[in-house]
Scaffold this motif. Structure first.
Motif, PDB file in Angstrom:
ATOM      1  N   ASN A 174      55.001  56.880  54.415  1.00  0.00           N
ATOM      2  CA  ASN A 174      54.325  55.772  53.728  1.00  0.00           C
ATOM      3  C   ASN A 174      52.817  55.962  53.716  1.00  0.00           C
ATOM      4  OD1 ASN A 174      56.583  54.318  52.915  1.00  0.00           O
ATOM      5  ND2 ASN A 174      56.701  53.169  54.829  1.00  0.00           N
TER       6      ASN A 174
ATOM      7  N   ARG B 278      52.115  58.449  51.045  1.00  0.00           N
ATOM      8  CA  ARG B 278      52.317  57.871  49.718  1.00  0.00           C
ATOM      9  C   ARG B 278      51.153  56.969  49.320  1.00  0.00           C
ATOM     10  NH1 ARG B 278      57.362  57.595  47.264  1.00  0.00           N
ATOM     11  NH2 ARG B 278      56.956  55.446  46.619  1.00  0.00           N
ATOM     12  N   VAL B 279      50.686  56.160  50.242  1.00  0.00           N
ATOM     13  CA  VAL B 279      49.557  55.276  49.944  1.00  0.00           C
ATOM     14  C   VAL B 279      48.316  56.098  49.599  1.00  0.00           C
ATOM     15  CG1 VAL B 279      47.959  53.593  50.936  1.00  0.00           C
ATOM     16  CG2 VAL B 279      50.431  53.329  51.268  1.00  0.00           C
TER      17      VAL B 279
ATOM     18  N   PHE C  53      50.784  55.700  45.719  1.00  0.00           N
ATOM     19  CA  PHE C  53      52.131  55.172  45.529  1.00  0.00           C
ATOM     20  C   PHE C  53      52.388  54.012  46.482  1.00  0.00           C
ATOM     21  CE2 PHE C  53      52.644  59.808  44.537  1.00  0.00           C
ATOM     22  CZ  PHE C  53      52.797  59.647  43.167  1.00  0.00           C
ATOM     23  N   SER C  54      53.399  53.228  46.167  1.00  0.00           N
ATOM     24  CA  SER C  54      53.792  52.131  47.047  1.00  0.00           C
ATOM     25  C   SER C  54      54.616  52.678  48.215  1.00  0.00           C
ATOM     26  CB  SER C  54      54.622  51.113  46.267  1.00  0.00           C
ATOM     27  OG  SER C  54      55.808  51.723  45.771  1.00  0.00           O
ATOM     28  N   PRO C  55      54.791  51.885  49.299  1.00  0.00           N
ATOM     29  CA  PRO C  55      55.654  52.325  50.402  1.00  0.00           C
ATOM     30  C   PRO C  55      57.085  52.585  49.923  1.00  0.00           C
ATOM     31  CG  PRO C  55      54.286  50.480  51.087  1.00  0.00           C
ATOM     32  CD  PRO C  55      54.108  50.615  49.598  1.00  0.00           C
TER      33      PRO C  55
ATOM     34  N   GLU D  42      57.934  56.396  42.604  1.00  0.00           N
ATOM     35  CA  GLU D  42      57.531  55.064  42.149  1.00  0.00           C
ATOM     36  C   GLU D  42      56.804  54.334  43.245  1.00  0.00           C
ATOM     37  OE1 GLU D  42      61.199  53.280  41.072  1.00  0.00           O
ATOM     38  OE2 GLU D  42      61.464  54.494  39.265  1.00  0.00           O
TER      39      GLU D  42
END
Length: 227
Positions: free
Chosen positions: A134, A137-138, A142-144, A227
């Motif tokens: 996560n 991704r951040v 990107f979202s978690p 996503e």
């Protein structure tokens, strides 16, 4: 899993059986047997944690990674791919990580040292990995992740996971491709002992942050829509 009873009814535990939960199985590490447990040969091997526990002979045959098929929860649409048994009910585990006490890690918490094994070890390892994913991704915008299952089953059989095709087999060091946890056998891709396998952390983070990697054993390329 403790004290497996071959005459009992196979069952899996809640909440691991819930499709909204990522179920974590166990692996073990050791060295290939040379016929003499005192002379085990490198390199180190990771396999499914099956019904043996070499460094604690009194527990041999008593501890293993659990797994199976739910009689209550239907199989989620994303739980598909090589090795998934036929049927319509939820299978566990989804993934695996180190869990046996062959080589228990030492941890520090509130100034105290202790060891852990079983899901007390493998589940926190995956929780920490998800935190790292996560974070990555951040940093990429990107979202978690959210629910992990739909993101990882498309990676079944790829270099994002170390497949558990062998399991600890004897009271000493040694791994076998026919090892079982008492009810289910190890094998390539998904299996009901170690799920998709243990994580290749670097590859898994790369794919889940939008990069591409070759799929083992072919030279095909996998592209995941992030996503």
């Amino acid at each position: 899993q403790s004290s497996y009873n071959p005459n009992g009814i196979n069952a899996i535990e809640y909440p691991a059986s819930d499709p909204s939960v990522t179920a974590v199985g166990g692996t073990t590490v050791g060295f290939q047997s040379t016929g003499n447990p005192a002379m085990a040969a490198p390199p180190a091997i990771e396999g499914a944690w099956t019904l043996s526990n070499g460094w604690v002979p009194s527990l041999a045959g008593e501890l293993a990674s659990g797994g199976g098929v739910s009689i209550y929860f239907t199989r989620p649409t994303w739980q598909t791919g090589p090795g998934i048994p036929t049927g319509t009910m939820r299978c566990v585990p989804d993934v695996a990580a180190l869990a046996s006490c062959n080589f228990p890690p030492y941890m520090q918490f509130n100034g105290m040292s202790f060891t852990a094994n079983g899901t007390s070890l493998s589940a926190p390892l995956w929780a920490g990995l998800c935190a790292l994913i996560n974070q990555a991704r951040v940093e990429q915008g990107f979202s978690p992740l959210g629910l992990l299952g739909p993101k990882i089953y498309p990676l079944n059989g790829t270099v994002c996971f170390n497949q558990m095709t062998t399991g600890s087999q004897s009271a000493g060091d040694g791994f076998s491709s026919t090892a079982t946890n008492g009810a289910y056998m190890v094998g390539p891709n998904y299996n009901l002992v170690a799920g998709l396998g243990s994580p290749n952390i670097g590859n898994l983070i790369l794919v889940l942050t939008g990069h591409t990697l070759p799929i083992a054993p072919s030279n095909a390329v996998i592209t995941i829509t992030v996503e």
